[in-house]
Motif scaffolding. Structure first.
Motif, short mmCIF file in Angstrom:
data_model
loop_
_atom_site.label_atom_id
_atom_site.label_comp_id
_atom_site.label_asym_id
_atom_site.label_seq_id
_atom_site.Cartn_x
_atom_site.Cartn_y
_atom_site.Cartn_z
N ALA A 177 33.06 26.38 48.52
CA ALA A 177 33.71 27.67 48.28
C ALA A 177 32.71 28.79 48.14
O ALA A 177 33.05 29.95 48.37
CB ALA A 177 34.56 27.59 47.00
N VAL A 228 32.97 30.45 36.92
CA VAL A 228 32.87 31.21 38.16
C VAL A 228 32.00 32.45 37.95
O VAL A 228 31.11 32.75 38.75
CB VAL A 228 34.27 31.59 38.67
CG1 VAL A 228 34.19 32.64 39.78
CG2 VAL A 228 34.99 30.35 39.20
N TYR A 255 29.59 26.99 41.24
CA TYR A 255 30.69 27.80 41.77
C TYR A 255 31.68 26.91 42.51
O TYR A 255 32.90 26.99 42.29
CB TYR A 255 30.13 28.87 42.71
CG TYR A 255 31.16 29.86 43.22
CD1 TYR A 255 31.40 31.04 42.54
CD2 TYR A 255 31.90 29.61 44.38
CE1 TYR A 255 32.35 31.96 42.99
CE2 TYR A 255 32.85 30.51 44.83
CZ TYR A 255 33.06 31.68 44.14
OH TYR A 255 34.02 32.58 44.60
N ASP A 256 31.18 26.04 43.37
CA ASP A 256 32.05 25.12 44.11
C ASP A 256 32.85 24.23 43.16
O ASP A 256 34.05 24.01 43.35
CB ASP A 256 31.22 24.23 45.05
CG ASP A 256 30.77 24.96 46.31
OD1 ASP A 256 31.28 26.06 46.58
OD2 ASP A 256 29.90 24.42 47.02
N ILE A 311 35.61 26.32 41.31
CA ILE A 311 36.72 26.68 42.19
C ILE A 311 37.56 25.45 42.52
O ILE A 311 38.80 25.51 42.59
CB ILE A 311 36.22 27.37 43.47
CG1 ILE A 311 35.62 28.74 43.14
CG2 ILE A 311 37.35 27.51 44.49
CD1 ILE A 311 36.60 29.76 42.62
N ILE A 314 40.09 34.86 38.41
CA ILE A 314 39.33 34.01 39.34
C ILE A 314 39.66 34.36 40.77
O ILE A 314 38.77 34.42 41.64
CB ILE A 314 39.60 32.52 39.05
CG1 ILE A 314 39.04 32.15 37.67
CG2 ILE A 314 38.99 31.63 40.13
CD1 ILE A 314 39.44 30.77 37.18
N THR A 318 37.73 37.50 41.67
CA THR A 318 36.32 37.27 41.87
C THR A 318 36.07 36.52 43.18
O THR A 318 35.16 36.87 43.95
CB THR A 318 35.72 36.50 40.69
OG1 THR A 318 35.82 37.31 39.51
CG2 THR A 318 34.26 36.13 40.93
N SER A 319 36.87 35.51 43.45
CA SER A 319 36.66 34.75 44.69
C SER A 319 36.89 35.62 45.91
O SER A 319 36.20 35.48 46.93
CB SER A 319 37.57 33.51 44.73
OG SER A 319 38.92 33.89 44.85
N ARG A 320 37.84 36.55 45.82
CA ARG A 320 38.09 37.46 46.95
C ARG A 320 36.88 38.36 47.18
O ARG A 320 36.48 38.60 48.33
CB ARG A 320 39.33 38.31 46.65
CG ARG A 320 39.83 39.15 47.82
CD ARG A 320 41.09 39.91 47.43
NE ARG A 320 40.81 40.87 46.38
CZ ARG A 320 40.43 42.13 46.61
NH1 ARG A 320 40.29 42.57 47.84
NH2 ARG A 320 40.19 42.95 45.61
N GLN A 370 33.96 37.52 46.61
CA GLN A 370 32.90 36.65 47.14
C GLN A 370 33.23 36.10 48.52
O GLN A 370 32.53 35.23 49.03
CB GLN A 370 32.63 35.52 46.16
CG GLN A 370 32.12 35.98 44.80
CD GLN A 370 30.88 36.86 44.89
OE1 GLN A 370 30.03 36.66 45.77
NE2 GLN A 370 30.77 37.84 44.00
N GLN A 429 36.26 34.68 49.73
CA GLN A 429 37.29 33.66 49.91
C GLN A 429 38.53 34.10 49.15
O GLN A 429 38.59 34.03 47.93
CB GLN A 429 36.82 32.30 49.38
CG GLN A 429 37.87 31.19 49.56
CD GLN A 429 37.47 29.90 48.87
OE1 GLN A 429 36.90 29.92 47.80
NE2 GLN A 429 37.77 28.77 49.50
#
Length: 392
Positions: free
Chosen positions: A28, A208, A220-221, A224, A293, A296-298, A300, A302
């Motif tokens: 991720a 995260v 991080y992986d 997620i 989360i 934050t992932s968006r 980054q 994803q």
């Protein structure tokens, strides 16, 4: 229709990949992390600043409320401890409140810095972060994982803004702060929890954020992957079947055990959460962490909203209905719910309604009614300012 199609496809993809997610987490982490990139990115921050500068509502009012809070005080004296001891419901409370509030203050001051460009706010945030990074060594007692999750959900937001938009934080202190996150907080949160869902979701938010700041792709992986398994086990959809999903290793292998874990609730409907019949306050913690989360992932690279969005929007609207005063039916929590959802709807509502086009009438009404959203004094703060109608 756009929102419904996107969420439906995302939900299908989430279901198809569930087997993989419940085993080893898939990759991720981005090839290169984006900074600032924990909950807020540069474009979001610039949007906030422009709205406050123009005096536009609701942002200017939300900013004024933030600046009037104790968290924005330039006379604040940080209260770091080498060991923070937190028992159930923070009893005993040896540094628990101090730690959470100092983290929230650092975040508040970092926002004040970005809006005003007045260095005294950045310097105060740095003073607080340096005080803790030079002192804390451990968290103890039964609430140590959750306390670590609350504080470490907030610290990286402040640190990302200061580190990447201000030149006054010495590199050795930045490195010491990163070491604190990596050695004091990450070990307490990264392996998750089989406690109530808000615990694990908050812990994953912390993991995260830490991983982004320290650029740790492995953690991080892992975080997620845990998140993608926990969200379907926290929010029920009819497509899950007769019973809610569970996470690996939970031990919830019978109907009776699942119902007990879901606070005695035996009728399952779209948007019900594992903690709805406990109380809305803890439910709000879980929903907030899910939203944070995903944000934050968006940032980054994803976008997880298509995967988690149908559950999140159903849960927000379900809880909002009763938070607004609807009388619960007898089959729901024995006909009685404990309200107190908190200022937790802005982030998810902005993503799902404004960016993805999904109608969320209950959430919209509650969100607008609660503006300007303040802080829950744990790990949620100023989200009308940061996320109301923010298109970025």
């Amino acid at each position: 229709m756009r929102g419904k199609l996107t969420l439906a496809v995302g939900a299908l993809l989430g279901t198809l990949t569930a087997g993989l997610l419940l085993g080893a987490p898939t990759s991720a982490a981005p090839a290169a992390f984006t900074h600032p990139g924990v909950l807020l990115g540069t474009r979001q921050l610039d949007f906030i600043r422009s709205k406050v500068d123009s005096g536009a509502a609701p942002w200017k009012g939300a900013y004024d409320a933030m600046m009037a809070s104790s968290y924005a005080s330039l006379s604040r004296t940080p209260k770091p401890r080498a060991t923070v001891e937190c028992g159930p419901y923070s009893h005993p409370n040896h540094g628990c409140t101090d730690e959470r509030e100092d983290a929230l203050a650092a975040y508040t001051l970092s926002l004040a810095w970005y809006v005003t460009r007045d260095s005294k706010y950045a310097d105060k945030a740095i003073q607080i972060m340096d005080a803790w990074s030079g002192t804390i060594k451990d968290h103890t007692d039964s609430n140590a994982p959750l306390q670590s999750g609350w504080a470490a959900s907030t610290w990286p937001r402040a640190a990302e803004i200061i580190r990447y938009t201000y030149k006054g934080w010495p590199k050795d202190r930045v490195d010491r702060f990163a070491t604190m996150l990596r050695t004091v907080y990450l070990p307490k949160v990264i392996n998750g929890s089989h406690n109530n869902g808000n615990w694990e979701l908050t812990m994953m938010e912390a993991a995260v954020g830490i991983s982004v700041f320290t650029e740790d792709k492995s953690s991080y992986d892992k975080a997620i992957g845990t998140y993608r398994a926990r969200v379907p086990a926290y929010i029920y959809l009819k497509s899950d079947g007769a019973l809610p999903r569970t996470t690996p290793g939970s031990g919830l292998n019978t109907r009776d055990k699942v119902i007990k874990y879901w606070q005695g609730q035996s009728t399952f409907v779209n948007g019900l959460t594992q903690e709805t019949c406990r109380d809305f306050t803890h439910t709000g913690y879980g929903l907030s962490a899910i939203s944070h989360i995903a944000e934050t992932s968006r940032l980054q690279g994803q976008d997880l909203y298509p995967e988690v969005g149908d559950r999140l929007r159903q849960a927000l609207d379900f809880q909002a209905t009763y938070e607004l005063g609807a009388v619960p039916p007898s089959w729901l929590c024995g006909g009685s719910v404990t309200r107190g959802l908190g200022p937790v709807t802005e982030v998810g509502y902005n993503a799902l309604h404004n960016r993805m086009g999904y109608a969320m009438p209950g959430t919209q009404k509650l969100t607008e009614q609660q503006r300007p959203a303040g802080s829950d004094n744990l790990f949620v703060a100023w989200e009308t300012l940061t996320h109301a109608d923010n298109p970025n």
